[in-house]
Scaffold this active site. Structure first.
Site, PDB file in Angstrom:
ATOM      1  N   PHE A 159       8.400  -2.295  -3.999  1.00 23.45           N
ATOM      2  CA  PHE A 159       7.195  -1.468  -3.887  1.00 23.45           C
ATOM      3  C   PHE A 159       6.001  -2.412  -3.847  1.00 23.45           C
ATOM      4  O   PHE A 159       5.868  -3.270  -4.715  1.00 23.45           O
ATOM      5  CB  PHE A 159       7.023  -0.550  -5.109  1.00 23.45           C
ATOM      6  CG  PHE A 159       5.659   0.114  -5.159  1.00 23.45           C
ATOM      7  CD1 PHE A 159       5.497   1.396  -4.666  1.00 23.45           C
ATOM      8  CD2 PHE A 159       4.547  -0.556  -5.663  1.00 23.45           C
ATOM      9  CE1 PHE A 159       4.237   2.007  -4.686  1.00 23.45           C
ATOM     10  CE2 PHE A 159       3.284   0.042  -5.684  1.00 23.45           C
ATOM     11  CZ  PHE A 159       3.140   1.328  -5.196  1.00 23.45           C
ATOM     12  N   GLU A 160       5.145  -2.228  -2.859  1.00 26.69           N
ATOM     13  CA  GLU A 160       3.887  -2.965  -2.841  1.00 26.69           C
ATOM     14  C   GLU A 160       2.882  -2.141  -2.073  1.00 26.69           C
ATOM     15  O   GLU A 160       3.222  -1.586  -1.019  1.00 26.69           O
ATOM     16  CB  GLU A 160       4.012  -4.293  -2.062  1.00 26.69           C
ATOM     17  CG  GLU A 160       4.688  -5.410  -2.787  1.00 26.69           C
ATOM     18  CD  GLU A 160       4.789  -6.681  -1.922  1.00 26.69           C
ATOM     19  OE1 GLU A 160       4.844  -6.592  -0.683  1.00 26.69           O
ATOM     20  OE2 GLU A 160       4.803  -7.765  -2.520  1.00 26.69           O
TER      21      GLU A 160
END
Ligand code: GDP
Ligand code: MN
Length: 380
Positions: free
Chosen positions: A270-271
């Site tokens: 996740f970013e």
């Protein structure tokens, strides 16, 4: 029965039935179907309506895109991820989605993902130069390293493609031609899940608050995959002191002011982040310096520690954001907001006791400490 007689019976029967139909209609006063509201509008009307009602917030979009690196074989796993992202957020915003692959995407992949994404989809092939060995790498030595790590049963230790993947995510995806026009990205991997409504636009939040990098889960890296990474980072820092600002987040990743690495990193599957930061001279100098040292191939440096260390040393602490409200799962960890009212307000469906934030192997505890952030009640 002769065929002439058969035909005669048939004609009589048809005439009779037609007669009966008209008589019964007029005597029972059944209205013709035309006077009912049309029960099934055309598919085109339906789509137009859907676009009108779903595009509520699309005029407020910032210049951003989802981005997914995937193989054709990831199709069903990425389909799940798209569904969850659309249901919890993007159906109200219709952001674009860029798909990248080291091979060509096939028609099945493109057809399905385009049908699931509410925004515009783009499909890109990764140039060979970004998914192969640079000339300074000794491929025999790289193979020996893989075999050795395989023998030691280190996760993905024997995989060549995983190393190209990590290097690509570390240094190249943001430079792909399809990404150049965007300012922010949100990375989505196969088989993730979101558990809460995302009512406000995280991209807009990033932009308006000058955030450059964000995370939902943090943890300690597996040491065997990065034995010399910190040496390489220290070399970069001493060659480029001008890139290291005061007030950075060094304390998150080091307990001794930068002498050693504590292995804390943000989990990069996740970013949400700034592409312009990744394309900056600071980041490119950092990546190129690490890349020269060969650890993507001679060890198995992950893009998670590589991005996280960059964020911690090149940015100011306030430019990194913890998105507590984005409840998230990627095997095997979950981030679920600790506070019950938050979970109810956002219609979350995660199990709070699965929240990883305060468990032993999480670094989020440390993030709160070095930022003097107040932990939720019961966790101090
Ligand atoms: P993990 O999360 O570390 O277990 O690794 P994944 O298998 O999820 O891989 C990380 C990301 O890279 C995912 O988005 C994968 O779809 C993608 N990926 C991994 N290997 C390859 C590959 O060889 N080719 C392509 N095109 N994508 C890959
Ligand atoms: Mn993954």
């Amino acid at each position: 029965m002769s065929s002439a007689r058969y035909t005669r019976y048939l004609v009589v029967a048809l005439v009779g039935l037609t007669f009966f139909y008209f008589i019964s209609r007029s005597s029972l006063q059944i209205p013709s179907t035309a006077s009912f509201p049309n029960p099934s509008p055309s598919y085109e009307d339906f789509k137009a309506q859907k676009l009108q009602s779903s595009g509520n917030n699309s005029s407020e979009r910032v210049n951003a895109t989802f981005v997914t690196l995937a193989r054709n074989s990831d199709i069903w796993e990425i389909a799940k991820s798209i569904r969850t992202v659309e249901d919890r957020f993007n159906r109200n915003y219709n952001y674009d989605w860029v798909f990248l692959n080291d091979a060509d995407f096939d028609d099945d992949f493109k057809k399905l993902t385009t049908s699931l994404v509410s925004g515009t989809t783009h499909y890109g092939r990764i140039p060979k130069a970004h998914w192969s060995y640079p000339e300074w790498i000794d491929e025999d030595k790289a193979k020996e390293a893989r075999d050795e790590m395989d023998r030691k049963k280190i996760i993905y230790g024997g995989s060549e493609s995983y190393r190209h993947m990590c290097r690509y995510e570390s240094g190249f995806f943001f430079r792909h031609p399809l990404m150049l026009n965007y300012e922010y990205y949100w990375r989505v991997e196969p088989s993730i899940e979101l558990f809460c409504d995302i009512g406000t636009d995280p991209f807009r939040f990033m932009k308006e608050n000058d955030k450059k990098y964000s995370f939902v889960i943090s943890l300690y890296e597996y040491y065997e995959t990065i034995p010399t990474l910190w040496d390489s980072v220290k070399k970069f820092m001493s060659n480029h002191p001008e890139h290291i600002p005061k007030g950075n987040a060094m304390d998150f990743i080091s307990e001794d002011g930068g002498e050693s690495y504590n292995k804390c990193h943000f989990w990069s599957n996740f970013e949400i982040g700034s592409l312009e930061w990744l394309r900056s001279k600071e980041y490119i100098d950092y990546f190129s310096s690490l890349d020269q040292d060969g650890g993507f191939f001679y060890e198995r440096w992950g893009d998670a520690p590589v991005h996280s260390i960059a964020a911690a040393i090149l940015l100011k602490k306030e430019q990194i954001h913890f998105f507590n409200e984005i409840a998230y799962y990627h095997v095997p960890f979950t981030h679920c907001p600790t506070d019950e009212q938050t979970r109810l307000d956002l219609r979350c469906h995660c199990q709070p006791d699965e929240n990883f934030d305060w468990k032993g192997y999480s670094c989020t505890n440390r993030w709160f400490k070095v930022n003097d952030m107040e932990k939720p009640y019961g966790w101090d």
